[in-house]
Structure formats: C-alpha cells, structure tokens
Design a protein around this motif. Structure first.
Motif, PDB file in Angstrom:
ATOM      1  N   TRP A   1       3.971   5.412   2.291  1.00  0.00           N
ATOM      2  CA  TRP A   1       2.896   5.930   2.094  1.00  0.00           C
ATOM      3  C   TRP A   1       2.426   6.433   0.708  1.00  0.00           C
ATOM      4  CZ3 TRP A   1       3.349   8.466   7.572  1.00  0.00           C
ATOM      5  CH2 TRP A   1       2.822   7.229   8.496  1.00  0.00           C
TER       6      TRP A   1
ATOM      7  N   MET B   1      -1.525  -2.865  -1.161  1.00  0.00           N
ATOM      8  CA  MET B   1      -1.663  -1.524  -0.811  1.00  0.00           C
ATOM      9  C   MET B   1      -1.850  -1.549   1.034  1.00  0.00           C
ATOM     10  SD  MET B   1      -4.043   0.943   0.836  1.00  0.00           S
ATOM     11  CE  MET B   1      -5.485  -0.435   0.973  1.00  0.00           C
TER      12      MET B   1
ATOM     13  N   GLU C   1      -0.027   4.235  -6.009  1.00  0.00           N
ATOM     14  CA  GLU C   1      -0.478   2.923  -6.490  1.00  0.00           C
ATOM     15  C   GLU C   1      -2.052   2.814  -6.646  1.00  0.00           C
ATOM     16  OE1 GLU C   1      -0.095  -0.971  -7.954  1.00  0.00           O
ATOM     17  OE2 GLU C   1       1.351   0.195  -7.382  1.00  0.00           O
TER      18      GLU C   1
ATOM     19  N   ALA D   1       1.781   3.906  -1.893  1.00  0.00           N
ATOM     20  CA  ALA D   1       0.558   3.468  -1.771  1.00  0.00           C
ATOM     21  C   ALA D   1      -0.440   4.292  -2.350  1.00  0.00           C
ATOM     22  CB  ALA D   1       0.196   3.110  -0.096  1.00  0.00           C
TER      23      ALA D   1
ATOM     24  N   ALA E   1      -7.643  -1.320  -4.982  1.00  0.00           N
ATOM     25  CA  ALA E   1      -6.985  -1.198  -3.743  1.00  0.00           C
ATOM     26  C   ALA E   1      -7.467  -2.730  -3.168  1.00  0.00           C
ATOM     27  CB  ALA E   1      -7.087  -0.178  -2.920  1.00  0.00           C
TER      28      ALA E   1
ATOM     29  N   CYS F   1       7.340  -1.265  -7.436  1.00  0.00           N
ATOM     30  CA  CYS F   1       8.133  -1.593  -6.338  1.00  0.00           C
ATOM     31  C   CYS F   1       9.812  -1.541  -6.525  1.00  0.00           C
ATOM     32  CB  CYS F   1       7.833  -2.961  -5.988  1.00  0.00           C
ATOM     33  SG  CYS F   1       6.438  -3.192  -5.036  1.00  0.00           S
TER      34      CYS F   1
ATOM     35  N   TYR G   1      -5.228   4.322   4.680  1.00  0.00           N
ATOM     36  CA  TYR G   1      -5.981   3.211   4.524  1.00  0.00           C
ATOM     37  C   TYR G   1      -7.218   3.274   4.252  1.00  0.00           C
ATOM     38  CZ  TYR G   1      -6.872  -1.698   5.413  1.00  0.00           C
ATOM     39  OH  TYR G   1      -7.047  -2.969   5.067  1.00  0.00           O
TER      40      TYR G   1
ATOM     41  N   ALA H   1       1.694  -1.829   2.130  1.00  0.00           N
ATOM     42  CA  ALA H   1       2.582  -0.670   2.066  1.00  0.00           C
ATOM     43  C   ALA H   1       2.330   0.220   3.424  1.00  0.00           C
ATOM     44  CB  ALA H   1       2.400  -0.041   0.952  1.00  0.00           C
ATOM     45  N   VAL H   2       0.909   0.284   3.613  1.00  0.00           N
ATOM     46  CA  VAL H   2       0.404   1.146   4.634  1.00  0.00           C
ATOM     47  C   VAL H   2       0.744   0.807   6.053  1.00  0.00           C
ATOM     48  CG1 VAL H   2      -1.648   2.334   5.800  1.00  0.00           C
ATOM     49  CG2 VAL H   2      -1.393   2.341   3.272  1.00  0.00           C
TER      50      VAL H   2
END
Length: 183
Positions: free
Chosen positions: A163, A13, A169, A166, A60, A123, A51, A16-17
């Motif tokens: 984003w 995570m 997710e 994430a 996360a 992904c 985040y 990804a951010v």
C-alpha cells in the motif's frame, strides 16, 4: 450508450492495492476471531480508500500494454506455481509455519523482474523489502510458537508495504507532505 461504458485495464497501482489487501487478509488470519475481523475490516477500508484516492490521479489510470500484460501473466503464473509448490513441500516436510514467509519471499522475488517489465524501478526495492520481511518472518517462525509472527507479521507487513508503494507511486506522499508542511 457504449461510450459510457469504460473498461478499466490492469494498472500497476490497482495490482498493488489488491495485492496489499490480499496480504492484509492473510495477516488478519493470525489473530483471534473478533480481533481478526476488526483488523481485516480496517485493512479493507484502508485499501478501498487508497484505491479511490489514487484512481483520481491521471497517472494511476494508465493501463499496461498488451505485451506487458502477457509477460506479467506468465510471471504471476510462475510465482503462483512456486508458492503452491512451496506450500505443498513445506507442509509435507512438517514446516507449514514457513508457508507465509516463503510466499512473501517468492512474491518479492517476482517483483524484481517485474520492475523492468512494468518500467517501474520502484518495484526493485519493494521486492527486496518483501524478501527481507519474508526472511525475518521465517526466522521468527522457527523460533516461536503460533501463527502470529509467521502469518500475522508477514501478512500485515507485506500488505502495508504494498500500500505504501502504491501511494508513493501515484505521488500521494507529496500531497501529504504539503499538508503537513502548512501547519
């Protein structure tokens, strides 16, 4: 005292951010100075909010294992070398407007094997979407003048895709759905 200090590991995570923020910054370079600064500030605020909101979720915070981190580093190194090679090659051939779209396709291509490595099947569609976005950006770059399409559209689009991935997710879309459903 040492118990209070926690080292946070690399989480998918978080990657990804941060990757979304990097792509958003690349996309904001296509705008004029004042507007580009506002777009960049908005993106960094959104990345910080995402985040922070996602870090509160327990799933996360699960870091990658040591072996997965090593393989992920090799995959990131390979992707980085491919991007640098593409930037140098395309710049040398006079097609520097294709660097952002090709880099987006390389990142998307690296996400497909990363799905098995990270044990995250989400992904694969994300990597496919990034490759399609890069291909569309490359077509637009060859048919237009300026940096708005190849750098702006691809950069902002890739940042937004990362984003959203994430947020999905960690399940933030379910929370939003229940909030909207109550009204």
């Amino acid at each position: 005292m040492r118990d209070r200090i926690r080292r946070t590991g690399v989480t998918p995570m978080g990657v990804a951010v941060v990757g979304g923020a990097l792509w958003w910054a690349i996309g904001s370079l296509a705008f004029p100075a004042g507007l580009g600064t506002l777009v960049l500030a908005f993106g960094l605020l959104a990345a910080g909010w995402l985040y922070r909101a996602a870090r509160r979720r327990p799933d996360a915070r699960v870091p990658l294992s040591a072996s997965a981190r090593g393989r992920l580093r090799r995959l990131v190194l390979l992707g980085g070398l491919l991007v640098v090679g593409a930037v140098l090659g395309l710049g040398g051939l006079g097609y520097s407007e294709l660097t952002s779209p090709v880099a987006c396709m390389v990142v998307g291509g690296c996400l497909v094997p990363a799905a098995a490595l990270l044990d995250r099947p989400g992904c694969v569609p994300l990597g496919a979407a990034l490759m399609v976005l890069g291909a569309c950006g490359a077509l637009l770059a060859l048919r237009s003048v300026g940096e708005l399409y190849p750098m702006g559209l691809v950069g902002l689009g890739a940042g937004a895709l990362l984003w959203v991935a994430a947020a999905v997710e960690v399940g933030m879309h379910l929370e939003l759905r229940t909030k909207i459903g109550r009204r």
